[in-house]
Design a protein around this motif. Structure first.
Motif, mmCIF file in Angstrom:
data_model
loop_
_atom_site.group_PDB
_atom_site.id
_atom_site.type_symbol
_atom_site.label_atom_id
_atom_site.label_comp_id
_atom_site.label_asym_id
_atom_site.label_seq_id
_atom_site.Cartn_x
_atom_site.Cartn_y
_atom_site.Cartn_z
ATOM 1 N N LEU A 183 57.382 3.232 17.333
ATOM 2 C CA LEU A 183 58.691 3.648 17.837
ATOM 3 C C LEU A 183 58.973 5.103 17.475
ATOM 4 N N ALA A 184 58.577 5.498 16.270
ATOM 5 C CA ALA A 184 58.758 6.889 15.861
ATOM 6 C C ALA A 184 57.923 7.816 16.742
ATOM 7 N N LYS A 185 56.674 7.422 17.036
ATOM 8 C CA LYS A 185 55.835 8.227 17.925
ATOM 9 C C LYS A 185 56.471 8.353 19.310
ATOM 10 N N THR A 186 57.045 7.248 19.785
ATOM 11 C CA THR A 186 57.694 7.259 21.094
ATOM 12 C C THR A 186 58.865 8.234 21.104
ATOM 13 N N ALA A 187 59.699 8.185 20.070
ATOM 14 C CA ALA A 187 60.857 9.073 19.996
ATOM 15 C C ALA A 187 60.445 10.531 19.997
ATOM 16 N N VAL A 188 59.423 10.869 19.230
ATOM 17 C CA VAL A 188 58.958 12.259 19.163
ATOM 18 C C VAL A 188 58.435 12.701 20.524
ATOM 19 N N SER A 189 57.680 11.838 21.202
ATOM 20 C CA SER A 189 57.144 12.220 22.512
ATOM 21 C C SER A 189 58.271 12.435 23.521
ATOM 22 N N GLN A 190 59.333 11.659 23.414
ATOM 23 C CA GLN A 190 60.472 11.829 24.316
ATOM 24 C C GLN A 190 61.225 13.124 24.008
ATOM 25 N N ALA A 191 61.354 13.440 22.732
ATOM 26 C CA ALA A 191 61.996 14.697 22.350
ATOM 27 C C ALA A 191 61.155 15.888 22.822
ATOM 28 N N GLU A 192 59.855 15.790 22.687
ATOM 29 C CA GLU A 192 58.969 16.861 23.148
ATOM 30 C C GLU A 192 59.095 17.069 24.656
ATOM 31 N N ALA A 193 59.371 15.995 25.388
ATOM 32 C CA ALA A 193 59.529 16.096 26.837
ATOM 33 C C ALA A 193 60.865 16.719 27.226
ATOM 34 N N GLY A 194 61.801 16.801 26.280
ATOM 35 C CA GLY A 194 63.080 17.453 26.559
ATOM 36 C C GLY A 194 64.305 16.568 26.485
ATOM 37 N N ALA A 195 64.156 15.333 26.004
ATOM 38 C CA ALA A 195 65.318 14.444 25.897
ATOM 39 C C ALA A 195 66.398 15.074 25.015
ATOM 40 N N ASP A 196 67.635 14.947 25.454
ATOM 41 C CA ASP A 196 68.766 15.453 24.674
ATOM 42 C C ASP A 196 69.184 14.484 23.579
ATOM 43 N N ILE A 197 68.976 13.190 23.829
ATOM 44 C CA ILE A 197 69.378 12.144 22.891
ATOM 45 C C ILE A 197 68.301 11.069 22.900
ATOM 46 N N ILE A 198 67.975 10.543 21.734
ATOM 47 C CA ILE A 198 67.059 9.413 21.597
ATOM 48 C C ILE A 198 67.890 8.159 21.347
ATOM 49 N N ALA A 199 67.631 7.109 22.143
ATOM 50 C CA ALA A 199 68.428 5.885 22.044
ATOM 51 C C ALA A 199 67.517 4.693 21.755
ATOM 52 N N PRO A 200 67.225 4.408 20.495
ATOM 53 C CA PRO A 200 66.341 3.284 20.149
ATOM 54 C C PRO A 200 67.045 1.942 20.296
ATOM 55 N N SER A 201 66.401 1.036 21.062
ATOM 56 C CA SER A 201 67.039 -0.243 21.388
ATOM 57 C C SER A 201 66.277 -1.442 20.860
ATOM 58 N N ASN A 202 65.321 -1.229 19.954
ATOM 59 C CA ASN A 202 64.364 -2.266 19.600
ATOM 60 C C ASN A 202 64.854 -3.262 18.554
ATOM 61 N N MET A 203 65.862 -2.892 17.766
ATOM 62 C CA MET A 203 66.443 -3.754 16.735
ATOM 63 C C MET A 203 65.480 -4.101 15.599
ATOM 64 N N MET A 204 64.525 -3.214 15.322
ATOM 65 C CA MET A 204 63.736 -3.362 14.107
ATOM 66 C C MET A 204 64.553 -2.867 12.906
ATOM 67 N N ASP A 205 64.426 -3.520 11.776
ATOM 68 C CA ASP A 205 65.086 -3.019 10.566
ATOM 69 C C ASP A 205 64.500 -1.661 10.204
ATOM 70 N N GLY A 206 65.359 -0.707 9.910
ATOM 71 C CA GLY A 206 64.904 0.614 9.500
ATOM 72 C C GLY A 206 64.529 1.542 10.630
ATOM 73 N N PHE A 207 64.798 1.172 11.887
ATOM 74 C CA PHE A 207 64.320 1.998 13.003
ATOM 75 C C PHE A 207 65.008 3.347 13.072
ATOM 76 N N VAL A 208 66.275 3.424 12.691
ATOM 77 C CA VAL A 208 66.945 4.724 12.726
ATOM 78 C C VAL A 208 66.354 5.655 11.675
ATOM 79 N N MET A 209 66.137 5.137 10.472
ATOM 80 C CA MET A 209 65.558 5.965 9.413
ATOM 81 C C MET A 209 64.178 6.477 9.798
ATOM 82 N N ALA A 210 63.344 5.590 10.332
ATOM 83 C CA ALA A 210 61.986 5.987 10.710
ATOM 84 C C ALA A 210 62.003 7.043 11.805
#
Length: 328
Positions: A149-176
């Protein structure tokens, strides 16, 4: 003369102008975030989702048609969901540099730089099993999933996303994700966390739209029990502490009590997700002539704002903006 000493609340309801003068809650185009489904499968695609009338999957070559309409209406933000060509056990399409959401982000930011582009960060659309993380021994491995999930977020930010919206509900996902974004040089990219996401039956049409239904079991081991209210405050508090910048409550209408609880306890911008099942029910009833669609939609969206939402993710956004314009 009236000898009775009751209050006359109706004095402020006598005319439409008076009612507007004392109105407490308002809807504006800037309140809305519009979800868009983008498919990597082919070209020339604008495929209507059967359970969601007037909502479509778009191929990249037709995406600007939708974005142009959204921007023209004054809707400030979209959130992208992707349907890849291929799926695998680790959801590699989610973090592929040239994945469908990454390409949609690049195209949107090139065509409409001022549009706020949000990337849904999950794996369910990309895994061949349909779950939101990595499977071991028949269950989602929470901690290993965080790495992907962290790799996914970084790749989306690299593509130009203004906001990352994690929807997976894993414990600790925001911190990671926060740690990964910071390490990659994206300290200024905010996280819009699906902090309070229930294992809801109202998600059914979305799973058709995103082709993301789980192939076995369900998501009850990581999404919340609909019977629980206090748990929402624990989830929200964890994500605030881990660095979230927005908090989402999903679904919206069946959980207005939870939305208000979170509003009363969290000072971050609060987002209500008016989900696919809510949309589908309104559309079906309207098409059968059972309800006044405009009135029901605007009343429902107003209820979300009244309950405490600052922003609303809704498939009704385009219609709602048009209807609000009629009322000016």
């Amino acid at each position: 003369m009236n000898p009775l000493k009751f209050d006359r609340h109706r004095r402020l309801r006598r005319t439409d102008t008076l009612r507007k003068m004392v109105r407490e809650t308002f809807l504006r185009p800037s309140d809305f975030i519009y979800p868009i489904f983008v498919t990597a499968e082919g070209t020339g695609i604008k495929k209507e989702i059967p359970s969601m009338p007037n909502v479509f999957q778009y191929s990249l070559d037709r995406l600007d048609e939708e974005l142009s309409e959204v921007v023209g209406l004054g809707i400030p933000s979209v959130i992208f969901f992707g349907i890849p060509k291929e799926k695998d056990a680790v959801g590699s399409g989610a973090y592929d540099e040239h994945g469908i959401v990454q390409e949609a982000i690049r195209q949107a930011k090139k065509s409409y730089p001022e549009l706020v582009v949000i990337a849904d960060t999950c794996m369910c659309e990309y895994t061949d099993h349909g779950h939101c993380g990595i499977i071991h021994d028949g269950d989602v491995d929470n901690d290993e999933s965080l790495e992907y999930l962290a790799k996914t977020a970084v790749s989306q930010a690299e593509a130009g996303a203004d906001i990352i919206a994690p929807s997976n509900m894993m414990d600790g996902f925001v911190m990671a994700i926060r740690h990964a974004l910071d390490e990659a040089g994206f300290a200024n990219i905010p996280i819009m966390s699906y902090a309070v996401k229930y294992a809801s039956a109202f998600f059914g049409p979305f799973r058709d739209a995103a082709e993301s239904a789980p192939k076995f079991g369900n998501r009850k081991t990581y999404q919340m029990d609909p019977a629980n209210r206090r748990e929402a405050l624990r989830e929200a508090a964890s994500d605030v502490g881990e660095g979230a910048d927005f908090i989402i409550v999903k679904p919206a209408l069946p959980y207005l009590d939870v939305l208000r609880d979170v509003r009363n306890n969290v000072n971050l911008p609060l987002v209500a997700y008016n989900v696919s099942g809510e949309y589908a029910m309104v559309k079906a009833a309207a098409q059968n002539g059972w309800i006044d669609e405009k009135a029901v939609v605007l009343e429902s969206l107003t209820a979300m704002k009244r309950a405490g939402a600052d922003l609303i993710i809704t498939y009704h956004a385009k219609d709602a903006v048009r209807w609000l314009g009629e009322e000016v």
